[in-house]
Write a protein that holds these residues in place. Structure first.
Motif, mmCIF file in Angstrom:
data_model
loop_
_atom_site.group_PDB
_atom_site.id
_atom_site.type_symbol
_atom_site.label_atom_id
_atom_site.label_comp_id
_atom_site.label_asym_id
_atom_site.label_seq_id
_atom_site.Cartn_x
_atom_site.Cartn_y
_atom_site.Cartn_z
ATOM 1 N N TYR A 1 32.475 -26.791 29.664
ATOM 2 C CA TYR A 1 33.445 -27.358 28.771
ATOM 3 C C TYR A 1 32.706 -27.644 27.461
ATOM 4 C CZ TYR A 1 31.164 -31.708 29.846
ATOM 5 O OH TYR A 1 30.221 -32.844 29.709
ATOM 6 N N CYS B 1 42.758 -28.615 28.317
ATOM 7 C CA CYS B 1 41.835 -29.743 27.767
ATOM 8 C C CYS B 1 42.385 -30.960 27.829
ATOM 9 C CB CYS B 1 41.971 -29.393 26.181
ATOM 10 S SG CYS B 1 43.546 -29.142 25.310
ATOM 11 N N TYR C 1 38.159 -32.709 24.745
ATOM 12 C CA TYR C 1 37.475 -32.042 25.692
ATOM 13 C C TYR C 1 38.019 -30.686 26.190
ATOM 14 C CZ TYR C 1 35.661 -36.867 25.897
ATOM 15 O OH TYR C 1 35.073 -37.762 25.407
ATOM 16 N N ILE C 2 37.402 -29.551 26.109
ATOM 17 C CA ILE C 2 38.245 -28.264 26.513
ATOM 18 C C ILE C 2 37.304 -27.593 27.372
ATOM 19 C CG2 ILE C 2 37.356 -27.117 24.392
ATOM 20 C CD1 ILE C 2 40.312 -25.704 24.257
ATOM 21 N N PHE D 1 47.438 -29.862 28.519
ATOM 22 C CA PHE D 1 46.574 -31.040 28.328
ATOM 23 C C PHE D 1 47.066 -32.213 28.800
ATOM 24 C CE2 PHE D 1 49.467 -30.962 24.728
ATOM 25 C CZ PHE D 1 49.975 -32.353 24.349
#
Length: 132
Positions: free
Chosen positions: A36, A63, A99-100, A127
């Motif tokens: 990530y 994400c 955050y992905i 997400f």
């Protein structure tokens, strides 16, 4: 130091290596071992952020986004006519850091010629909101 932080400048993502910023490409991301990444607009923005999150949250989404109170004026418009001023304290806006997952980022950047646009990314990716 956390090594999976990407800096956003003019719709392009960069990885800081020593004193250099390296522009991100899909091939470059494929070579990295991280699962990530954290996208932010500057390292200064991260000083007061808690960069920990529950990695299990990534089980069903691409994400994790963060939110903060809106500082913009919020207006209700009907057609071309301003009909009301809304209380900005009742609204939140999505902001950085984000955050992905690596594979989700690669997929999105591959479809956009490596240009990052938060609004478009959130239309394409799943997400959740990280509650702080």
């Amino acid at each position: 130091m956390i090594r999976n932080i990407l800096i956003l400048k003019d719709s392009v993502l960069y990885l800081k290596k020593n004193r250099d910023l390296l522009e991100i490409s899909v091939n470059f991301l494929n070579e990295l071992s991280d699962d990530y990444f954290i996208i932010t607009k500057s390292f200064i923005d991260l000083k007061n952020e808690n960069l920990t999150f529950n990695e299990e949250s990534f089980m069903n989404v691409d994400c994790i986004v963060t939110i903060k109170p809106s500082s913009d004026s919020i207006k209700k418009i009907d057609g071309n006519i301003l009909v009301d001023h809304l209380d900005r304290n009742e609204f939140k806006k999505i902001t950085y850091p984000i955050y992905i997952q690596k594979n989700s980022l690669i997929s999105y950047l591959g479809s956009t010629d490596c240009i990052w646009n938060l609004k478009d990314a959130l239309k394409e990716l799943t997400f959740i909101v990280e509650l702080t």
